[in-house]
Design a protein around this motif. Structure first.
Motif, PDB file in Angstrom:
ATOM      1  N   THR A 145       0.851  -1.195   0.000  1.00  0.00           N
ATOM      2  CA  THR A 145       0.000   0.000   0.000  1.00  0.00           C
ATOM      3  C   THR A 145       0.884   1.241   0.000  1.00  0.00           C
ATOM      4  O   THR A 145       1.653   1.472   0.934  1.00  0.00           O
ATOM      5  CB  THR A 145      -0.938   0.025   1.225  1.00  0.00           C
ATOM      6  N   GLU A 146       0.767   2.019  -1.062  1.00  0.00           N
ATOM      7  CA  GLU A 146       1.554   3.253  -1.174  1.00  0.00           C
ATOM      8  C   GLU A 146       1.041   4.283  -0.159  1.00  0.00           C
ATOM      9  O   GLU A 146      -0.164   4.364   0.093  1.00  0.00           O
ATOM     10  CB  GLU A 146       1.441   3.821  -2.586  1.00  0.00           C
ATOM     11  N   PRO A 147       1.942   5.081   0.412  1.00  0.00           N
ATOM     12  CA  PRO A 147       1.520   6.084   1.392  1.00  0.00           C
ATOM     13  C   PRO A 147       0.384   6.995   0.899  1.00  0.00           C
ATOM     14  O   PRO A 147      -0.493   7.365   1.687  1.00  0.00           O
ATOM     15  CB  PRO A 147       2.806   6.879   1.652  1.00  0.00           C
ATOM     16  N   GLU A 148       0.369   7.327  -0.390  1.00  0.00           N
ATOM     17  CA  GLU A 148      -0.669   8.219  -0.918  1.00  0.00           C
ATOM     18  C   GLU A 148      -2.073   7.631  -0.721  1.00  0.00           C
ATOM     19  O   GLU A 148      -3.043   8.364  -0.585  1.00  0.00           O
ATOM     20  CB  GLU A 148      -0.438   8.475  -2.414  1.00  0.00           C
ATOM     21  N   LYS A 149      -2.160   6.312  -0.702  1.00  0.00           N
ATOM     22  CA  LYS A 149      -3.459   5.637  -0.558  1.00  0.00           C
ATOM     23  C   LYS A 149      -4.002   5.715   0.868  1.00  0.00           C
ATOM     24  O   LYS A 149      -5.137   5.354   1.118  1.00  0.00           O
ATOM     25  CB  LYS A 149      -3.335   4.165  -0.967  1.00  0.00           C
ATOM     26  N   ILE A 150      -3.180   6.175   1.790  1.00  0.00           N
ATOM     27  CA  ILE A 150      -3.564   6.262   3.198  1.00  0.00           C
ATOM     28  C   ILE A 150      -4.171   7.629   3.521  1.00  0.00           C
ATOM     29  O   ILE A 150      -4.848   7.796   4.533  1.00  0.00           O
ATOM     30  CB  ILE A 150      -2.329   5.976   4.089  1.00  0.00           C
ATOM     31  N   LYS A 151      -3.969   8.589   2.644  1.00  0.00           N
ATOM     32  CA  LYS A 151      -4.355   9.972   2.935  1.00  0.00           C
ATOM     33  C   LYS A 151      -5.827  10.139   3.282  1.00  0.00           C
ATOM     34  O   LYS A 151      -6.166  10.904   4.189  1.00  0.00           O
ATOM     35  CB  LYS A 151      -3.976  10.890   1.772  1.00  0.00           C
ATOM     36  N   SER A 152      -6.735   9.457   2.587  1.00  0.00           N
ATOM     37  CA  SER A 152      -8.163   9.635   2.895  1.00  0.00           C
ATOM     38  C   SER A 152      -8.476   9.153   4.305  1.00  0.00           C
ATOM     39  O   SER A 152      -9.258   9.786   5.019  1.00  0.00           O
ATOM     40  CB  SER A 152      -9.040   8.935   1.863  1.00  0.00           C
ATOM     41  N   ASP A 153      -7.866   8.042   4.731  1.00  0.00           N
ATOM     42  CA  ASP A 153      -8.064   7.565   6.103  1.00  0.00           C
ATOM     43  C   ASP A 153      -7.443   8.531   7.102  1.00  0.00           C
ATOM     44  O   ASP A 153      -8.011   8.790   8.166  1.00  0.00           O
ATOM     45  CB  ASP A 153      -7.455   6.179   6.283  1.00  0.00           C
ATOM     46  N   LEU A 154      -6.300   9.079   6.756  1.00  0.00           N
ATOM     47  CA  LEU A 154      -5.626  10.028   7.629  1.00  0.00           C
ATOM     48  C   LEU A 154      -6.437  11.314   7.774  1.00  0.00           C
ATOM     49  O   LEU A 154      -6.564  11.853   8.873  1.00  0.00           O
ATOM     50  CB  LEU A 154      -4.237  10.347   7.067  1.00  0.00           C
ATOM     51  N   ASP A 155      -7.025  11.775   6.668  1.00  0.00           N
ATOM     52  CA  ASP A 155      -7.846  12.988   6.718  1.00  0.00           C
ATOM     53  C   ASP A 155      -8.970  12.859   7.745  1.00  0.00           C
ATOM     54  O   ASP A 155      -9.327  13.845   8.399  1.00  0.00           O
ATOM     55  CB  ASP A 155      -8.444  13.293   5.336  1.00  0.00           C
ATOM     56  N   ASN A 156      -9.510  11.657   7.902  1.00  0.00           N
ATOM     57  CA  ASN A 156     -10.587  11.426   8.873  1.00  0.00           C
ATOM     58  C   ASN A 156     -10.106  11.579  10.317  1.00  0.00           C
ATOM     59  O   ASN A 156     -10.921  11.793  11.215  1.00  0.00           O
ATOM     60  CB  ASN A 156     -11.197  10.033   8.680  1.00  0.00           C
ATOM     61  N   LEU A 157      -8.800  11.465  10.548  1.00  0.00           N
ATOM     62  CA  LEU A 157      -8.254  11.567  11.904  1.00  0.00           C
ATOM     63  C   LEU A 157      -7.750  12.964  12.237  1.00  0.00           C
ATOM     64  O   LEU A 157      -7.477  13.267  13.396  1.00  0.00           O
ATOM     65  CB  LEU A 157      -7.098  10.575  12.086  1.00  0.00           C
ATOM     66  N   LEU A 158      -7.604  13.802  11.227  1.00  0.00           N
ATOM     67  CA  LEU A 158      -7.042  15.148  11.460  1.00  0.00           C
ATOM     68  C   LEU A 158      -8.133  16.137  11.721  1.00  0.00           C
ATOM     69  O   LEU A 158      -8.688  16.553  12.443  1.00  0.00           O
ATOM     70  CB  LEU A 158      -6.265  15.622  10.227  1.00  0.00           C
TER      71      LEU A 158
END
Length: 158
Positions: A145-158
């Motif tokens: 899983t490339e880091p860019e693919k994690i951004k949407s999940d990360l956005d939910n935590l910020l």
């Protein structure tokens, strides 16, 4: 309830650090390797760190040589390689085991919280765990899983 903040980890200089120091921040915890086909993910991880660190994100890298011995034996070589080749500025820690009897307690906890497909063991370098601001593991990502693919999940935590 146990959280990642209950753990202490070893820094590259041999000192210990409490993960309580990161309390209240979303974390991406990654087992890394410097000589792996997935090593170029350091670039994406650093870009993510640069983009989100002002919003509190911390990426914690844990070098591991358990998969085809794809990590330097000397931690100074590891940190120098990461800085020179990928500009890594997020925290890197001492080399650890992530599986087996000598698995680092933090990774034993992470695997218990979010198992993988078929097994809880980590299958390869660059397995990633996303942790919320309360210290709870919310998602586990495959090594590919490339880091860019994690951004949407990360956005939910910020």
């Amino acid at each position: 309830m146990k959280t990642v903040y209950d753990f202490t980890v070893k820094k590259t200089n041999g000192d210990t650090e409490s993960l309580r120091d990161y309390e209240g921040k979303p974390l991406l915890i990654v087992n890394t390797a410097s000589k792996c086909g997935l090593t170029p993910q350091f670039k994406g991880l650093q870009e993510m760190y640069d983009e989100y660190k002002e919003q509190g994100l911390e990426i914690l890298g844990f070098p591991c040589g358990q998969f085809n011995n794809q990590e330097f034996d000397n931690i100074e070589e590891t940190t120098e390689f990461c800085q020179l080749n990928y500009g890594v500025s997020f925290p890197m820690f001492a080399k650890i085991d992530v599986n087996g009897a000598k698995a680092d307690p933090l990774f034993a906890f992470l695997k218990e919280q979010k198992g993988g497909v078929l097994t809880k063991d980590i299958k390869w370098n660059f397995t990633k765990f996303l942790v919320d601001r309360k210290g709870q593991v919310v998602k586990r990502y495959a090594p590919t899983t490339e880091p860019e693919k994690i951004k949407s999940d990360l956005d939910n935590l910020l």
